[in-house]
Enzyme design. Structure first.
Site, short mmCIF file in Angstrom:
data_model
loop_
_atom_site.label_atom_id
_atom_site.label_comp_id
_atom_site.label_asym_id
_atom_site.label_seq_id
_atom_site.Cartn_x
_atom_site.Cartn_y
_atom_site.Cartn_z
CD GLU A 1 -4.77 -7.71 1.83
OE1 GLU A 1 -5.59 -6.87 2.17
OE2 GLU A 1 -3.53 -7.57 1.98
CD GLU B 1 -2.75 -1.39 2.41
OE1 GLU B 1 -2.70 -0.53 3.29
OE2 GLU B 1 -3.48 -2.39 2.48
O1 9MR Z 1 -7.67 -8.13 8.36
C1 9MR Z 1 -6.72 -7.37 9.06
C2 9MR Z 1 -7.29 -6.92 10.39
O2 9MR Z 1 -7.54 -8.03 11.23
C3 9MR Z 1 -6.32 -5.96 11.06
O3 9MR Z 1 -6.92 -5.43 12.22
C4 9MR Z 1 -5.95 -4.83 10.10
C5 9MR Z 1 -4.89 -3.93 10.69
O4 9MR Z 1 -3.68 -4.61 10.82
O5 9MR Z 1 -5.43 -5.36 8.90
C6 9MR Z 1 -6.36 -6.17 8.22
O6 9MR Z 1 -5.75 -6.61 7.02
C7 9MR Z 1 -5.36 -5.59 6.10
C8 9MR Z 1 -4.15 -6.10 5.36
O7 9MR Z 1 -3.13 -6.43 6.26
C9 9MR Z 1 -3.65 -5.08 4.35
N1 9MR Z 1 -4.70 -4.67 3.46
C10 9MR Z 1 -5.94 -4.24 4.09
C11 9MR Z 1 -6.45 -5.31 5.05
C12 9MR Z 1 -7.77 -4.89 5.65
O8 9MR Z 1 -7.61 -3.75 6.44
#
Ligand code: 9MR
Length: 378
Positions: free
Chosen positions: A266, A161
């Site tokens: 994802e 990102e």
């Molecule tokens: O699914 C993840 C969630 O449990 C966490 O709280 C969050 C913050 O670390 O991250 C979520 O996963 C993210 C991923 O690592 C990167 N892309 C966006 C995802 C959704 O926020």
């Protein structure tokens, strides 16, 4: 005598039927059995799954998926909370889970502005560190983590990102301190730490034109510099009306045109309307209803639309399976999804491939019955 013979014949026939039925039962289709000729089918694991507490989810993971990614336990804040302290407890278990089940293991993620440990980019006074110090910190971080799982974690989301929808670079601390160079540097360090590991750039809203062009440029530049990059990860956080499928398709083609693979990382689809923060609703109850419209169950009409849209995307992925090398669902069952609390706390979503009772959604059932022939069911 005759009766006895008839009984023997019935017995033999029954035995043959049981024998014939057995392999059929064993060979019931699974996601990995129907898709493995196309691409890897993966899933993100949370801590309850990694530690085996969520036994229902673990059964699904072992049965249907051939790749796993760490949803949270390899993020900087979790794995490297202080400069001189790593916490590998959960990450070690995650990698072992993948190995024990013969899965293609993905590490997520090495350099990300979010969930970044507080110490990483700043000095004791909270000021940005110098470029040299940040390079050293990035190198240590990447060498230590990638080095620990060398040969076991097969692919890494190296940078996550970093580019905005309009194609500009995110103004993260990494960018403030090192400029655009932080991305190639991260890839260089990861490659040095494990020359055999696949390396990916991963981002959301990858259908957006500005971001698409910038990521294509980035990949081409890295390749020109001779850096290893194996795939672009298109995070598949979808809504029912967003993005437009054509835009997503355009991006698959654009990333593939650089010569690297495309991965749908994802994957999930919110079944809820997008939140309009500016909506002016004076009645609190009405406001709650708008934000959390299906607190008990998903109405049939919405569920049908959701399944139809997910089928559209799966069909698209199958259409481009010559360039798409992996699809990863961002969680197992609806209860696991980060979407439940996003962007408003407490709302109930239905974003994943299995429902809260661990049953496959309709489009998944169809896919298992008639792989590669998912029709739209409006
Ligand atoms: O699914 C993840 C969630 O449990 C966490 O709280 C969050 C913050 O670390 O991250 C979520 O996963 C993210 C991923 O690592 C990167 N892309 C966006 C995802 C959704 O926020």
């Amino acid at each position: 005598m005759k009766n006895k013979r008839i009984l023997v014949i019935i017995f033999v026939c029954a035995a043959l039927c049981v024998y014939a039925a057995k392999p059929l039962l064993l060979e019931e289709p699974t996601l990995k059995s129907v898709l493995s000729s196309k691409f890897l089918i993966g899933v993100a694991l949370n801590s309850a799954q990694i530690t085996g507490c969520d036994t229902n989810a673990v059964k699904i993971i072992k049965r249907h998926f051939n790749s796993v990614v760490a949803e949270n336990c390899m993020k900087c804040q979790a794995i490297h909370p202080e400069e001189n302290r790593y916490d590998f407890r959960l990450a070690d278990k995650f990698v072992k889970f993948g190995e024990d089940n013969n899965m293609f293991i993905i590490g997520h993620c090495l350099i990300w502005h979010s969930q970044l440990a507080l110490w990483f980019c700043v000095d004791k006074n909270g000021e940005n560190v110098s470029p040299e110090i940040l390079k050293t910190r990035m190198k240590n971080h990447i060498y230590t983590i990638v080095g620990r799982y060398k040969g076991r974690v097969k692919g890494w989301d190296v940078v996550n990102e970093a580019i905005m929808e309009d194609g500009s670079y995110r103004r993260s601390r990494f960018y403030e301190i090192l400029g655009e160079d932080f991305i190639p540097l991260a890839f260089q360090y990861a490659h040095e730490a494990d020359p055999d590991a696949e390396l990916y750039y991963n981002d959301y809203n990858m259908h957006a034109t500005g971001k698409r062009n910038a990521v294509v440029k980035l990949v081409n530049e890295m390749k020109t510099k001779g850096l290893r990059i194996d795939a672009v990860g298109m995070q598949g956080h979808l809504g029912m009306d967003y993005p437009i499928l054509k835009d997503f398709e355009q991006s698959i083609l654009a990333y593939a045109s650089t010569g690297v693979n495309v991965m749908i990382t994802e994957w999930d689809m919110s079944a809820l309307p997008a939140v309009n923060h500016t909506a002016n609703i004076s009645d609190t109850l009405a406001y709650k209803k708008v934000l959390n419209p299906y607190p008990d169950f998903l109405p049939d009409s919405v569920s049908k639309r959701w399944n139809s849209k997910m089928a559209d995307y799966m069909n698209l992925f199958i259409k481009y399976s010559n360039v798409i090398s992996r699809i990863t669902a961002w969680g197992v069952s609806d209860g696991d999804s980060w979407k439940n609390g996003f962007p408003v706390r407490g709302r109930k979503d239905y974003a994943l491939l299995f429902n809260r009772k661990y049953q496959p959604k309709e489009f998944v059932k169809k896919l298992l019955k008639e792989p590669l022939k998912l029709d739209r069911d409006k």
